[in-house]
Every structure is written in structure tokens, then in C-alpha cells.
Design an enzyme around this catalytic site. Structure first.
Site, PDB file in Angstrom:
ATOM      1  N   GLY A 126      -0.967 -11.477  -5.838  1.00 35.57           N
ATOM      2  CA  GLY A 126      -2.387 -11.147  -6.020  1.00 35.57           C
ATOM      3  C   GLY A 126      -2.684  -9.747  -5.529  1.00 35.57           C
TER       4      GLY A 126
ATOM      5  N   ASP B  53      -4.205 -15.737   6.382  1.00 35.54           N
ATOM      6  CA  ASP B  53      -2.856 -16.064   5.911  1.00 35.54           C
ATOM      7  C   ASP B  53      -2.084 -16.949   6.894  1.00 35.54           C
ATOM      8  OD1 ASP B  53      -3.254 -14.646   3.596  1.00 35.54           O
ATOM      9  OD2 ASP B  53      -2.297 -12.819   4.325  1.00 35.54           O
TER      10      ASP B  53
ATOM     11  N   ARG C  64      -4.583 -24.129  -0.585  1.00 33.91           N
ATOM     12  CA  ARG C  64      -3.917 -24.346   0.703  1.00 33.91           C
ATOM     13  C   ARG C  64      -4.619 -25.393   1.564  1.00 33.91           C
ATOM     14  NH1 ARG C  64      -1.969 -18.044   1.861  1.00 33.91           N
ATOM     15  NH2 ARG C  64      -0.075 -18.227   0.591  1.00 33.91           N
TER      16      ARG C  64
ATOM     17  N   SER D 283     -12.643  -9.549   1.403  1.00 37.22           N
ATOM     18  CA  SER D 283     -11.362  -9.403   0.710  1.00 37.22           C
ATOM     19  C   SER D 283     -10.840  -7.984   0.836  1.00 37.22           C
ATOM     20  CB  SER D 283     -11.503  -9.759  -0.776  1.00 37.22           C
ATOM     21  OG  SER D 283     -10.338  -9.328  -1.466  1.00 37.22           O
TER      22      SER D 283
ATOM     23  N   ARG E  23       0.831  -1.207   0.000  1.00 43.36           N
ATOM     24  CA  ARG E  23       0.000   0.000   0.000  1.00 43.36           C
ATOM     25  C   ARG E  23       0.865   1.256   0.000  1.00 43.36           C
ATOM     26  NH1 ARG E  23      -2.635  -4.357   1.717  1.00 43.36           N
ATOM     27  NH2 ARG E  23      -4.918  -4.394   1.791  1.00 43.36           N
TER      28      ARG E  23
END
Ligand code: S3P
Length: 431
Positions: free
Chosen positions: A94, A317, A348, A165, A27
């Protein structure tokens, strides 16, 4: 593809400062590239992913200086990205592909975004929808990269994110910042709020009312000086390793403790960790602190700990490493509502189940998660990382308590987020 051997350890002891947070580094890199002036970033992530974002900023006209001491200086384009003369290469990232699409969509050029094989398999329709409602045209190939963004004037929208998201939220906020009118966005499940803090740090106006964010368009950004907090998702590997040994002792310094990321600490505590917060301060809206982690006295009884709903999104994550150490915990772990894990850098859920079984663990794979009983003994095995950084590192941690050595195939993937991982592991794991 490189293979890394991991020997079992006796305990885990020492202190560590993990590299800068990957999400925040992306960011800061992107907003610095758009801003006017020179942004100075200390402790920028050493991972390959945020460096893909920096390289894209250079291709869009920003100047990036990488100093020998690791600090990064980005001189921004003052709101005017140029037409790049080659596709924007997002590598394995991503975050780069999705957030950048929002950032560039209002600029009057045609951009092509490409990535590696794994990134080309990941869903991109989720950003095409809101950005095309705003007036941009995005061409995908059957819902995937390569993406062609035909940029142009954008109009504000009122958007509700259909899936939790932060990348989709960010794409809309970055586009809204440069649109005409005020863009509003609601999320049913709160995701990491680094974009909100970063936008404000760079001088943007952004308001929140309940779960609704509003960002007026036509805003300009000003460069900042910032220190990136340590990445709690990288620290997660060592937090989980500390759970494996009764006398472990780990101190993590300069760690990002943003509340939308720190639920991991509650999960680690629920799985048998004792966490002491030694200090906390705030920098550009982000909390940075030091913590000490030990293993609590063995807990007795109780069922498996369940991660579901909003908590799943908050530790998305960290689920690979939590699952990888779950067989060693007293009561085991159930993960639900984690179907998003199937469309990360790898599937995953499938890879965690496959690698746990290779180590001799009992595990049940569900469409949206895993059920892993506790109190198991594992043996060393050959691990398939699937070229996924978090799988490679998660099973390096599981290997510390296994009987016999483990080999991690595709271990080099760790450098996507944490190139120093194996060196840090060697310095903390006592053998
Ligand atoms: C990220 C958001 C999450 C996370 C990813 C980084 C971010 O992805 O898994 O590693 O920096 O915003 P989603 O937005 O796809 O949930």
C-alpha cells in the site's frame, strides 16, 4: 502456501539487529529515483515491499544496483521519470501504491499501478481526492486499484488529512514538491514523519508550524548516502516476546527510534516490559539506538491498558502483536479507534480475534478494536495468517507461551517485511 510449526519456548535471550525500516526504505528508494546523482543505501529493508518500490523506480528510468553486501545504489532520473512500458507493479505494498501516485502525478505520462489481490481490496480514494485537487487525473476501479494516473502540471493545495495516514500525507508532500506554488498540509493526529526527514535529507525545503507542513513546489533533489535504521515494527515481535518470560533478556542494536514510531516502547513498558536505552544517535533526522529489554517484576492490580486516539495511530502496525500477547499480560488490553486496521493487508481486527479464539482465548471484537482480558492460558492451534505478514509473525510470538505446538498457515507472508523472522526467532527462543 507454506506452514510453519512453532514450538513453545522456555525463555527469550540474545541480541538482534533487525533489517532496515520498511517505511524509510520506501521513501529513500522513491526520492533517490527522483533525485539527481547516485544514492547509496546501507541496511535497506530486505522485505519484499520496499523492493517493489525499487522495481518501480527502475521501470520509471532509475538505475538500481543491488550489491552482494546488501547495499543498494540508485541512480536517479534527475526529476524526469519516463513513460514505463508496463504497469507499475506494487505487489502487496500500500505504501508503494499510495506514495508513488503522488510522486509521479506531475510527470507528463500515463501510469498504471497494479498490485496483488490484497492490495486491490484496499481503499485508494484517499489519495485520488487530494491529487485530483492538485490537477492530476486518477482513474480507480470502484475506489480501488488498478489506478491509472494521467500525470501533468500540478498546482499547490491547502489540505487537511481526513484520516491519520502517513501514506496520504506523503503522497501530497511528494506531489507538492513538484507542483507550482507552496502546498500546505495539516494533520489532526501526527503520523510518522519519515517523509519530512527524508525530503530534507535529499535537499528539499519543508517547514512545519504547529500541525501545518508547507512545501514549496518546483524543487530538485540531490542524491545522498544513508543508513536505514532497523525497523521498530519488526523489532516489536521480539519486544513483545520478551514480555512473555520472567527471565527474558533482549538487546536490539541499530534500531530506529524516531519519536513518531517509538510510542511502542511506552506500550511495551505499560504491559510489563523494562526498557533501557543503551545509546542513541541521529542520522538524516532519524534516531538510531540500542536498547535492552527485560520483563519487569510482576505488576499487581490495575485495569487493562487502553490504546486509543493518537496512540492508536502511533502503534498501528504493532497492534496485531500487542493483541496477540495481550491474553498473557497481567491486566489485558483494550484497543480503540483502530478501524483503519480493518483495511490493512487483511482485516486485522477480525483475524486477530479469530486466531486468538482458535488458541482458546477470550476476546471481544468491536467495530474499531478489541478487548482482551489478561491472565489467560492459551493452547497451540492452526493459525490463519490471511497471507498478512504481521498476522503470521504476531501469532508465532503468541505460540511461544502456548501449551502445545502451533501451525502458522501462510507463514511465507513474513517475507513482505521481515524475511529473516523465523531464523531470528529460532536463534532467540530457548527451548
Ligand atoms: C506507513 C503508514 C501506515 C502503516 C504502513 C506504513 C508508511 O499506513 O500502517 O504500514 O510507511 O507511511 P497508513 O498511512 O495507511 O496509516
Amino acid at each position: 502456501m507454506s506452514t510453519q510449526a512453532i514450538r513453545p519456548a522456555r525463555t527469550l535471550q540474545g541480541s538482534l539487529t533487525v533489517p532496515g525500516d520498511k517505511s524509510i526504505s520506501h521513501r529513500y528508494a522513491m526520492l533517490a529515483g527522483l533525485a539527481e546523482g547516485t544514492t547509496r543505501l546501507t541496511n535497506f529493508s530486505t522485505g519484499a515491499d520496499p523492493h517493489s518500490s525499487l522495481a518501480c523506480m527502475e521501470a520509471l528510468g532509475a538505475t538500481v544496483v543491488r550489491n552482494a553486501d546488501g547495499t543498494i545504489e540508485v541512480t536517479g532520473t534527475a526529476g524526469a521519470f519516463c513513460q514505463p512500458d508496463a504497469p507499475l507493479d506494487c505487489g502487496n505494498s500500500g505504501s508503494t501504491m499510495r506514495m508513488l501516485s503522488g510522486l509521479i502525478a506531475s510527470h507528463p505520462h500515463t501510469f498504471t499501478l497494479i498490485g496483488d489481490h490484497s492490495l486491490t481490496l484496499r481503499p485508494m480514494e484517499r489519495i485520488r481526492k487530494p491529487l485530483s485537487q492538485m490537477g492530476a487525473r486518477l482513474d480507480l476501479v470502484e475506489g480501488h486499484a488498478p489506478i491509472t494516473v494521467h500525470g501533468g502540471p500540478l498546482k499547490a493545495i491547502d489540505f487537511t488529512t481526513p484520516i491519520p495516514s502517513a501514506q496520504v500525507k506523503t503522497a501530497v508532500l511528494f506531489a507538492g514538491l513538484q507542483a507550482e506554488g507552496t502546498t500546505s498540509l495539516s494533520e489532526a493526529i501526527l503520523t510518522r514523519d519519515h517523509s519530512e526527514h527524508a525530503l530534507k535529507a535529499f535537499g528539499a525545503t519543508l517547514t512545519r508550524s504547529g500541525d501545518r507542513l508547507s512545501i514549496p513546489g518546483g524543487q530538485k533533489l540531490k542524491a545522498i548516502d544513508a543508513t536505514v535504521p532497523g525497523d521498530i515494527s519488526s523489532a516489536a515481535f521480539f519486544l513483545c516476546a520478551a514480555l512473555l518470560f520472567p527471565d527474558s533478556n533482549l538487546v536490539l542494536d541499530a534500531l530506529g527510534m524516531n519519536p513518531t514510531r517509538a510510542a511502542l516502547l511506552d506500550v511495551v513498558a505499560a504491559l510489563g516490559g523494562r526498557i533501557k536505552v543503551l545509546s542513541v544517535e541521529e542520522h538524516h533526522g532519524e534516531l538510531i539506538g540500542s536498547i535492552q529489554v527485560n520483563r519487569a517484576a510482576a505488576s499487581s492490580g490495575g485495569g487493562p491498558f487502553t490504546i486509543s486516539g493518537a496512540l492508536t495511530a502511533q502503534v498501528i502496525d504493532e497492534l496485531p502483536v500487542l493483541a496477540a500477547i495481550a491474553p498473557y499480560t497481567a491486566n489485558g488490553l483494550i484497543v480503540r479507534d483502530a478501524q483503519e486496521l480493518r483495511v490493512k493487508e487483511s482485516d486485522r481486527i477480525a483475524l486477530v480475534a479469530k486466531n486468538l479464539r482458535a488458541m482458546g482465548a477470550e476476546v471481544k471484537e468491536n467495530p474499531d478494536g478489541l478487548e482482551i482480558p489478561g491472565g489467560q492460558r492459551l493452547h497451540g492451534a492452526v493459525i490463519d495468517s490471511g497471507t498478512d505478514h504481521r498476522i503470521a509473525m504476531a501469532f508465532s510470538i503468541a505460540a511461544l507461551r502456548a501449551e502445545g505446538d502451533t501451525e502458522i498457515d501462510g507463514a511465507e507472508a513474513a517475507s513482505i517485511s521481515f524475511p529473516e523472522f523465523f531464523t531470528s526467532l529460532d536463534s532467540l527462543a530457548q527451548r
